[in-house]
Design a protein around this motif. Structure first.
Motif, PDB file in Angstrom:
ATOM      1  N   CYS A  62       0.824  -1.208   0.000  1.00  0.00           N
ATOM      2  CA  CYS A  62       0.000   0.000   0.000  1.00  0.00           C
ATOM      3  C   CYS A  62       0.860   1.260   0.000  1.00  0.00           C
ATOM      4  O   CYS A  62       0.487   2.267  -0.604  1.00  0.00           O
ATOM      5  N   LYS A  63       2.002   1.211   0.664  1.00  0.00           N
ATOM      6  CA  LYS A  63       2.898   2.361   0.637  1.00  0.00           C
ATOM      7  C   LYS A  63       3.357   2.623  -0.796  1.00  0.00           C
ATOM      8  O   LYS A  63       3.385   3.768  -1.251  1.00  0.00           O
ATOM      9  N   ALA A  64       3.659   1.559  -1.523  1.00  0.00           N
ATOM     10  CA  ALA A  64       4.072   1.711  -2.924  1.00  0.00           C
ATOM     11  C   ALA A  64       2.903   2.194  -3.778  1.00  0.00           C
ATOM     12  O   ALA A  64       3.052   3.083  -4.614  1.00  0.00           O
ATOM     13  N   LYS A 107     -21.634   4.895  -0.324  1.00  0.00           N
ATOM     14  CA  LYS A 107     -22.235   5.709  -1.387  1.00  0.00           C
ATOM     15  C   LYS A 107     -22.165   5.020  -2.757  1.00  0.00           C
ATOM     16  O   LYS A 107     -22.572   5.606  -3.750  1.00  0.00           O
ATOM     17  N   GLY A 108     -21.653   3.798  -2.784  1.00  0.00           N
ATOM     18  CA  GLY A 108     -21.575   3.049  -4.029  1.00  0.00           C
ATOM     19  C   GLY A 108     -20.369   3.365  -4.907  1.00  0.00           C
ATOM     20  O   GLY A 108     -20.262   2.903  -6.019  1.00  0.00           O
ATOM     21  N   LYS A 109     -19.441   4.146  -4.368  1.00  0.00           N
ATOM     22  CA  LYS A 109     -18.217   4.478  -5.101  1.00  0.00           C
ATOM     23  C   LYS A 109     -17.111   3.506  -4.710  1.00  0.00           C
ATOM     24  O   LYS A 109     -17.185   2.876  -3.646  1.00  0.00           O
ATOM     25  N   PRO A 110     -16.069   3.382  -5.530  1.00  0.00           N
ATOM     26  CA  PRO A 110     -14.969   2.464  -5.180  1.00  0.00           C
ATOM     27  C   PRO A 110     -14.335   2.824  -3.838  1.00  0.00           C
ATOM     28  O   PRO A 110     -14.048   3.985  -3.566  1.00  0.00           O
ATOM     29  N   LYS A 111     -14.163   1.808  -2.997  1.00  0.00           N
ATOM     30  CA  LYS A 111     -13.585   2.030  -1.675  1.00  0.00           C
ATOM     31  C   LYS A 111     -12.063   1.998  -1.716  1.00  0.00           C
ATOM     32  O   LYS A 111     -11.396   2.722  -0.994  1.00  0.00           O
ATOM     33  N   CYS A 112     -11.526   1.172  -2.599  1.00  0.00           N
ATOM     34  CA  CYS A 112     -10.084   0.936  -2.612  1.00  0.00           C
ATOM     35  C   CYS A 112      -9.383   1.842  -3.627  1.00  0.00           C
ATOM     36  O   CYS A 112      -9.840   1.964  -4.754  1.00  0.00           O
ATOM     37  N   PRO A 113      -8.284   2.454  -3.188  1.00  0.00           N
ATOM     38  CA  PRO A 113      -7.564   3.372  -4.084  1.00  0.00           C
ATOM     39  C   PRO A 113      -6.798   2.645  -5.175  1.00  0.00           C
ATOM     40  O   PRO A 113      -6.483   1.520  -5.104  1.00  0.00           O
ATOM     41  N   LYS A 173      -1.844  10.935   1.115  1.00  0.00           N
ATOM     42  CA  LYS A 173      -1.219   9.619   1.311  1.00  0.00           C
ATOM     43  C   LYS A 173      -1.791   8.845   2.492  1.00  0.00           C
ATOM     44  O   LYS A 173      -2.034   7.653   2.389  1.00  0.00           O
ATOM     45  N   ASP A 174      -2.000   9.508   3.633  1.00  0.00           N
ATOM     46  CA  ASP A 174      -2.464   8.789   4.816  1.00  0.00           C
ATOM     47  C   ASP A 174      -3.837   8.159   4.601  1.00  0.00           C
ATOM     48  O   ASP A 174      -4.087   7.024   5.005  1.00  0.00           O
ATOM     49  N   ARG A 175      -4.732   8.854   3.930  1.00  0.00           N
ATOM     50  CA  ARG A 175      -6.061   8.310   3.640  1.00  0.00           C
ATOM     51  C   ARG A 175      -5.954   7.161   2.635  1.00  0.00           C
ATOM     52  O   ARG A 175      -6.600   6.125   2.786  1.00  0.00           O
ATOM     53  N   CYS A 176      -5.130   7.341   1.625  1.00  0.00           N
ATOM     54  CA  CYS A 176      -4.935   6.311   0.611  1.00  0.00           C
ATOM     55  C   CYS A 176      -4.412   5.026   1.253  1.00  0.00           C
ATOM     56  O   CYS A 176      -4.931   3.936   1.013  1.00  0.00           O
ATOM     57  N   VAL A 177      -3.389   5.161   2.098  1.00  0.00           N
ATOM     58  CA  VAL A 177      -2.792   3.990   2.752  1.00  0.00           C
ATOM     59  C   VAL A 177      -3.811   3.322   3.673  1.00  0.00           C
ATOM     60  O   VAL A 177      -3.914   2.091   3.720  1.00  0.00           O
TER      61      VAL A 177
END
Length: 89
Positions: free
Chosen positions: A35-37, A83-89, A45-49
């Motif tokens: 996930c860091k990569a 909300k039906g949107k993608p959860k994973c970055p 970044k913190d939310r994405c990770v």
């Protein structure tokens, strides 16, 4: 005889518990590294990770690269938020 049995059960339980902890730690290290990569170029970044690690823990995979390639991990691709949107970055 009873004490030997109790001691054996306690040693067995300790060994079993330690093997589960080692596996859980290895998986979390895998997710953190991947996930860091994946989030290295993200604006937040913190939310994405955070979300990447949640998805990785559930799906046991993270797509390669910093964006796209979600076809490599269908579970990761198909996970949606409330909300039906993608959860994973």
């Amino acid at each position: 005889m009873k004490r030997v049995f109790v001691a054996f059960v306690l040693v067995f339980a300790l060994l079993l518990t330690s093997s589960f902890l080692e596996t859980a730690t290895a998986k979390s290290v895998y997710c953190a590294h991947k996930c860091k990569a994946r989030c290295s170029k993200a604006g937040v970044k913190d939310r994405c990770v955070k979300y990447c690690e949640l998805c990785c823990a559930k799906c046991k995979c993270v797509p390669s690269g910093t964006y796209g390639n979600k076809h490599q991990c269908p579970c990761y691709r198909d996970m949606k938020n409330s909300k039906g949107k993608p959860k994973c970055p």
